[in-house]
Design an enzyme around this catalytic site. Sequence first.
Site, PDB file in Angstrom:
ATOM      1  N   SER A  63       0.838  -1.194   0.000  1.00 53.04           N
ATOM      2  CA  SER A  63       0.000   0.000   0.000  1.00 53.04           C
ATOM      3  C   SER A  63       0.872   1.244   0.000  1.00 53.04           C
ATOM      4  O   SER A  63       1.400   1.613  -1.027  1.00 53.04           O
ATOM      5  CB  SER A  63      -1.025   0.032   1.128  1.00 53.04           C
ATOM      6  OG  SER A  63      -1.934   1.092   0.873  1.00 53.04           O
ATOM      7  N   HIS A  68       4.046  13.911   6.693  1.00 54.00           N
ATOM      8  CA  HIS A  68       3.946  15.362   6.568  1.00 54.00           C
ATOM      9  C   HIS A  68       4.621  15.949   7.796  1.00 54.00           C
ATOM     10  O   HIS A  68       4.325  15.533   8.918  1.00 54.00           O
ATOM     11  CB  HIS A  68       2.483  15.820   6.528  1.00 54.00           C
ATOM     12  CG  HIS A  68       1.661  15.088   5.524  1.00 54.00           C
ATOM     13  ND1 HIS A  68       1.693  15.401   4.178  1.00 54.00           N
ATOM     14  CD2 HIS A  68       0.828  14.044   5.650  1.00 54.00           C
ATOM     15  CE1 HIS A  68       0.880  14.569   3.530  1.00 54.00           C
ATOM     16  NE2 HIS A  68       0.347  13.739   4.403  1.00 54.00           N
ATOM     17  N   CYS A  83      -1.561  -4.010   3.296  1.00 54.34           N
ATOM     18  CA  CYS A  83      -2.744  -4.757   2.856  1.00 54.34           C
ATOM     19  C   CYS A  83      -2.926  -6.085   3.573  1.00 54.34           C
ATOM     20  O   CYS A  83      -3.934  -6.757   3.384  1.00 54.34           O
ATOM     21  CB  CYS A  83      -2.700  -4.976   1.348  1.00 54.34           C
ATOM     22  SG  CYS A  83      -1.292  -5.959   0.810  1.00 54.34           S
TER      23      CYS A  83
END
Length: 118
Positions: A63, A68, A83
């Site tokens: 995935s 950030h 996943c």
Amino acid sequence: MTSGCEWVIEAHDCDVATLSNTASLEALFQTLIEKMNLHPVGDSQWHQFPGGGITGLALLQESHIACHTFPEHRSLCLNVFCCRPRPDWDFESYLRQAFGAVSVGVRRLDRPYEHTGK
């Protein structure tokens, strides 16, 4: 039932210089990839904002990893989605050591793929 797992991590009171350093985040991603046995499908992508904050994304066969940073708030937000189920990893220790985080919150979410009807 088949499910994946996702970790949502917030680190606070981090070192401002480290949050603004792409190499520090690249090292974080590389450590996660190696220690969690993940498989990138290409190079990680990075964008640095004028104020020093950085957004990064690694697309994985499993995935993704996304982060950030907000140097103006001394914080880092990290998301790891796989996943298939995986053992937990010690995000807290790594972020305290590598980013100087004073506070680290880790939430693990199981992500079921089938609706149980409940």
